[in-house]
Each structure stands twice: as structure tokens, then as C-alpha cells.
Design a protein around this motif. Sequence first.
Motif, PDB file in Angstrom:
ATOM      1  N   VAL A 120       1.612  -5.495 -14.431  1.00 28.30           N
ATOM      2  CA  VAL A 120       1.400  -6.183 -15.875  1.00 28.30           C
ATOM      3  C   VAL A 120       1.717  -5.254 -16.896  1.00 28.30           C
ATOM      4  O   VAL A 120       2.394  -5.376 -18.067  1.00 28.30           O
ATOM      5  CB  VAL A 120       0.196  -6.864 -15.893  1.00 28.30           C
ATOM      6  CG1 VAL A 120       0.043  -7.323 -17.246  1.00 28.30           C
ATOM      7  CG2 VAL A 120       0.130  -8.073 -14.782  1.00 28.30           C
ATOM      8  N   ALA A 121       1.249  -3.827 -16.823  1.00 25.72           N
ATOM      9  CA  ALA A 121       1.582  -2.804 -17.837  1.00 25.72           C
ATOM     10  C   ALA A 121       3.021  -2.446 -17.928  1.00 25.72           C
ATOM     11  O   ALA A 121       3.139  -2.412 -19.257  1.00 25.72           O
ATOM     12  CB  ALA A 121       0.686  -1.673 -17.273  1.00 25.72           C
ATOM     13  N   GLY A 127     -11.914  -5.630   1.130  1.00 29.92           N
ATOM     14  CA  GLY A 127     -12.042  -4.777  -0.184  1.00 29.92           C
ATOM     15  C   GLY A 127     -11.043  -3.532  -0.329  1.00 29.92           C
ATOM     16  O   GLY A 127     -10.610  -3.573  -1.316  1.00 29.92           O
ATOM     17  N   PHE A 128     -10.533  -3.109   0.695  1.00 26.44           N
ATOM     18  CA  PHE A 128      -9.448  -2.204   0.565  1.00 26.44           C
ATOM     19  C   PHE A 128      -8.111  -2.942   0.261  1.00 26.44           C
ATOM     20  O   PHE A 128      -7.362  -2.487  -0.671  1.00 26.44           O
ATOM     21  CB  PHE A 128      -9.103  -1.660   2.107  1.00 26.44           C
ATOM     22  CG  PHE A 128      -7.810  -0.879   2.039  1.00 26.44           C
ATOM     23  CD1 PHE A 128      -7.330   0.075   1.472  1.00 26.44           C
ATOM     24  CD2 PHE A 128      -6.781  -1.542   3.223  1.00 26.44           C
ATOM     25  CE1 PHE A 128      -5.951   0.757   1.606  1.00 26.44           C
ATOM     26  CE2 PHE A 128      -5.416  -1.134   2.998  1.00 26.44           C
ATOM     27  CZ  PHE A 128      -5.076   0.111   2.434  1.00 26.44           C
ATOM     28  N   ALA A 142       0.869  -1.270   0.005  1.00 33.08           N
ATOM     29  CA  ALA A 142      -0.052  -0.039   0.123  1.00 33.08           C
ATOM     30  C   ALA A 142       0.870   1.326   0.095  1.00 33.08           C
ATOM     31  O   ALA A 142       0.243   2.432  -0.431  1.00 33.08           O
ATOM     32  CB  ALA A 142      -0.846   0.064   1.089  1.00 33.08           C
ATOM     33  N   GLN A 143       2.067   1.139   0.424  1.00 37.96           N
ATOM     34  CA  GLN A 143       3.043   2.392   0.314  1.00 37.96           C
ATOM     35  C   GLN A 143       3.383   2.718  -1.145  1.00 37.96           C
ATOM     36  O   GLN A 143       4.093   1.844  -1.682  1.00 37.96           O
ATOM     37  CB  GLN A 143       3.967   2.017   1.073  1.00 37.96           C
ATOM     38  CG  GLN A 143       3.732   1.799   2.670  1.00 37.96           C
ATOM     39  CD  GLN A 143       5.277   1.483   3.551  1.00 37.96           C
ATOM     40  OE1 GLN A 143       6.166   2.114   3.317  1.00 37.96           O
ATOM     41  NE2 GLN A 143       4.931   1.001   4.753  1.00 37.96           N
ATOM     42  N   PRO A 144       3.340   3.832  -1.565  1.00 35.71           N
ATOM     43  CA  PRO A 144       3.429   4.312  -2.939  1.00 35.71           C
ATOM     44  C   PRO A 144       5.117   4.114  -3.255  1.00 35.71           C
ATOM     45  O   PRO A 144       5.405   3.652  -4.231  1.00 35.71           O
ATOM     46  CB  PRO A 144       3.397   5.631  -3.006  1.00 35.71           C
ATOM     47  CG  PRO A 144       2.279   5.787  -1.838  1.00 35.71           C
ATOM     48  CD  PRO A 144       2.533   5.135  -0.689  1.00 35.71           C
ATOM     49  N   ARG A 145       6.203   4.273  -2.531  1.00 34.51           N
ATOM     50  CA  ARG A 145       7.301   3.843  -2.703  1.00 34.51           C
ATOM     51  C   ARG A 145       7.756   2.264  -2.923  1.00 34.51           C
ATOM     52  O   ARG A 145       8.346   2.096  -3.519  1.00 34.51           O
ATOM     53  CB  ARG A 145       8.427   4.775  -1.906  1.00 34.51           C
ATOM     54  CG  ARG A 145       8.433   4.014  -0.537  1.00 34.51           C
ATOM     55  CD  ARG A 145       9.285   5.099   0.360  1.00 34.51           C
ATOM     56  NE  ARG A 145       9.543   4.578   1.768  1.00 34.51           N
ATOM     57  CZ  ARG A 145      10.978   4.697   2.238  1.00 34.51           C
ATOM     58  NH1 ARG A 145      11.918   5.151   1.320  1.00 34.51           N
ATOM     59  NH2 ARG A 145      11.226   4.139   3.292  1.00 34.51           N
ATOM     60  N   ALA A 187      -4.293  -2.900  -7.979  1.00 36.59           N
ATOM     61  CA  ALA A 187      -3.693  -1.646  -8.510  1.00 36.59           C
ATOM     62  C   ALA A 187      -2.403  -2.132  -8.913  1.00 36.59           C
ATOM     63  O   ALA A 187      -1.634  -1.672  -9.884  1.00 36.59           O
ATOM     64  CB  ALA A 187      -3.931  -0.441  -7.654  1.00 36.59           C
ATOM     65  N   LEU A 188      -1.553  -2.808  -8.091  1.00 31.66           N
ATOM     66  CA  LEU A 188      -0.064  -3.024  -8.011  1.00 31.66           C
ATOM     67  C   LEU A 188       0.031  -3.968  -9.214  1.00 31.66           C
ATOM     68  O   LEU A 188       0.857  -4.130  -9.985  1.00 31.66           O
ATOM     69  CB  LEU A 188       0.569  -3.800  -6.766  1.00 31.66           C
ATOM     70  CG  LEU A 188       1.682  -4.507  -6.769  1.00 31.66           C
ATOM     71  CD1 LEU A 188       2.725  -3.417  -7.109  1.00 31.66           C
ATOM     72  CD2 LEU A 188       1.994  -5.277  -5.723  1.00 31.66           C
TER      73      LEU A 188
END
Length: 380
Positions: free
Chosen positions: A259-260, A245-246, A137-140, A253-254
Amino acid sequence: MKTSAFLYPWDVLGDPDAPARIADLGVRQVTLASAYHSTRALTPRHPRHRIVTAEHAALLYPPDELYWRGRELRPYAAGDWAPGDAFGRAARALAEAGLDVHSWVVLAHNSRLGAEHRETSVVNVYGDRYPWAPCIAQPRVRALLVALAAEAAVRPGALGTELESCGWYGLAHLHAHDKLAGVALDDTAQYLMSLCFCPSCGQGYEEIGLGVGELRARVRWALEPVWRGGTVGAAGAELLAATLGFRTGVARALQEAVVAAVRDRGGPGFQVLLHGDPRPSRCGANVGVDAGHVLGLADGVVVPWAGGPELLEPFAAAGSEGAVVAANLTVVSGMGGRPLSLADDAAWAVALGATELRLYHAGLASDADLEAVRKAGVAG
């Protein structure tokens, strides 16, 4: 039926007979580690050694310094267990034996990262850190894992990749000298002990209407009977439903970003598979996923047969034409595998919807185990 065998680069390097030995199993493909966690591995046939100790999670190839320059977090280079471009040299040797090579990338599992950057780790409800488990969950942390996936997956010579631990890690971990078996934890208790309460997760809970202080108190209260030999009961199920859910959204999202990034770097035709479990609450190497979502995102999944044959069915039901549903069968007797029953297990997996097979792990298996694989005749 395509079958791939898992290998480490050190199973191949320094052993000129290894590529032919693997090809002799009848497999068409090798899934070769390019970024892997710390481990102590047996090499029962290697002419130079019997034990390889990988001291920390590392890249098994030289990182591109320009690619990593300026990034806040970055992966670690390997030591003498995988010097230089170990992946590249092993991949070339395997390709010369007529084998396709796909990379094997471990993402959210890194004890050295947690030791050197403590704030990146999952923090349980009691404030204990899990240094092996980066909090996704941490952006970095997400930025590190996305960049790592793209570079480690798309190596020269690799035709595709398999992404392990592309999601949440939690309490369960094959830790050195583990002493966690004194109290039995059922699936719900494992989940509650894997909930993260770092600042990023706390903010996430608040955003979905869960006060983090109250949530912490409720989780501790639900776990209290476990430490006295009981179970979490209905309270645990309610907390799982409230928080899942969270956590599922964070993992999705990860996975979408990873994959992208791999597709962008790998280009058309580069296959992307995720190791997954169809129970979204699961943590670890085979992360919990929604079958429909992951098969709409990646080219397929690798599913742990040891987790129960029923794990294949949701993926088989959700898969579109051409989607890979690979059953991962352990063929190392000493690790609980059933190489002597491989033909029966493979037929069972196919009947449940498997389209491919994986064999874990050709480098760790004994000669007798490998002979059983050859005789089973399931490789192709």
C-alpha cells in the motif's frame, strides 16, 4: 451507491460495442485487470473470438524495462491474449464511454514463477510445492510483489486500484483437472495444508519459539486422521493458534509495504482497496485480514458476497467514515451467481454495511445475466 463491474482488457479490445454495453448497465466504474493470473475465459459477445487463453500470469501492459532492470525476480509479459498496452487501450475506450477506470492487480498467484523459480513456492508439511503460491515470507518474493503492485496499479488512466491475493495463497486453487475432492478438508485442515515449510518460514517459526522439526511432526500427526476420513480436532485448532500470529505478521508487513508503494507512486487521491476476508486464517484471492488493521491501512476492502453475508459485518463495524466496504456479487449464473436476485442481494449487503457494490464479471456474463443486472437497477 457506486457500483463497479470487473472486466479484462480482451473483453473490450476488438469489440467496439463493449464500452457502451458496459455503460448501459448503469455502472459508473470498471475494475480492469492490469496484472492477472493464467486463465481460460469466455467472451460470449466478442465479434472475433469466444475463448481467450491466458497461458501464464502476466502484465497486461508493457513493463518498464528501466524499472525492472537488476531486480532478481520480475513479472512476465503477456502473449497474444493481451498484446502491447492492452490495459491502456481498453482503459481509454472505457473512459471515452464515460466510465471511471480502476486497475485490478493479482499479486501472490503465479504458476509460471513457481515453475521457473521452484524455491519461491509455498512448501507444505509433506514437502510438496505449490507452484501457484509464492511464499510471501521470502524477502525476494516480497520485493517482487511490492514492485509489481506499484507499477501495475498506477497505470495511465487509472483512478485507483483493487489488489487481489495481497497475502498468503495456499492449497485451495482452481487448478486444471483438479483431483483433490477425494478427501474432505474442513477449514482447519485447509489451513494446516496451506502452512509453508520453506526455509524462510522455518526461520520464522523458530523465531517465535516453534521448533520447525517438532512443528512439522505435530502438523502431520494432526492431519493423519483426515486421510482416514476423520478430522483434525483440537490438535488442529492448537496448531492454528500457534502459527497464525507469524503468518498474520508476514501478511501485514507485505500489505503495509504494498500500500505504501502504491500510494507513493499514485499520489494523493489514488484509491487503494484490498480484496479481503475478515477471517485471518484464510488464504487465496480474498486474503485473511484483520478488519481494523486493513481499514487503517487502505481506503477500503472488497468482500466476497459468495463467502457469506456475515463477512461484511466485521468490516462495517471497523470502518471509519469514508472507508469503502464493497460487496462483490457474482452475476454470472453459470458460476453460481444470482443476477435475478441482484436487487435483493444488494439491499441485503447495504443493510449489513456495504457502501459500494462490485459485479463479477461483466465480460463473462451471458446476455441474460447482463439484462438482469440492468433490470435490477442497482448500478450507479
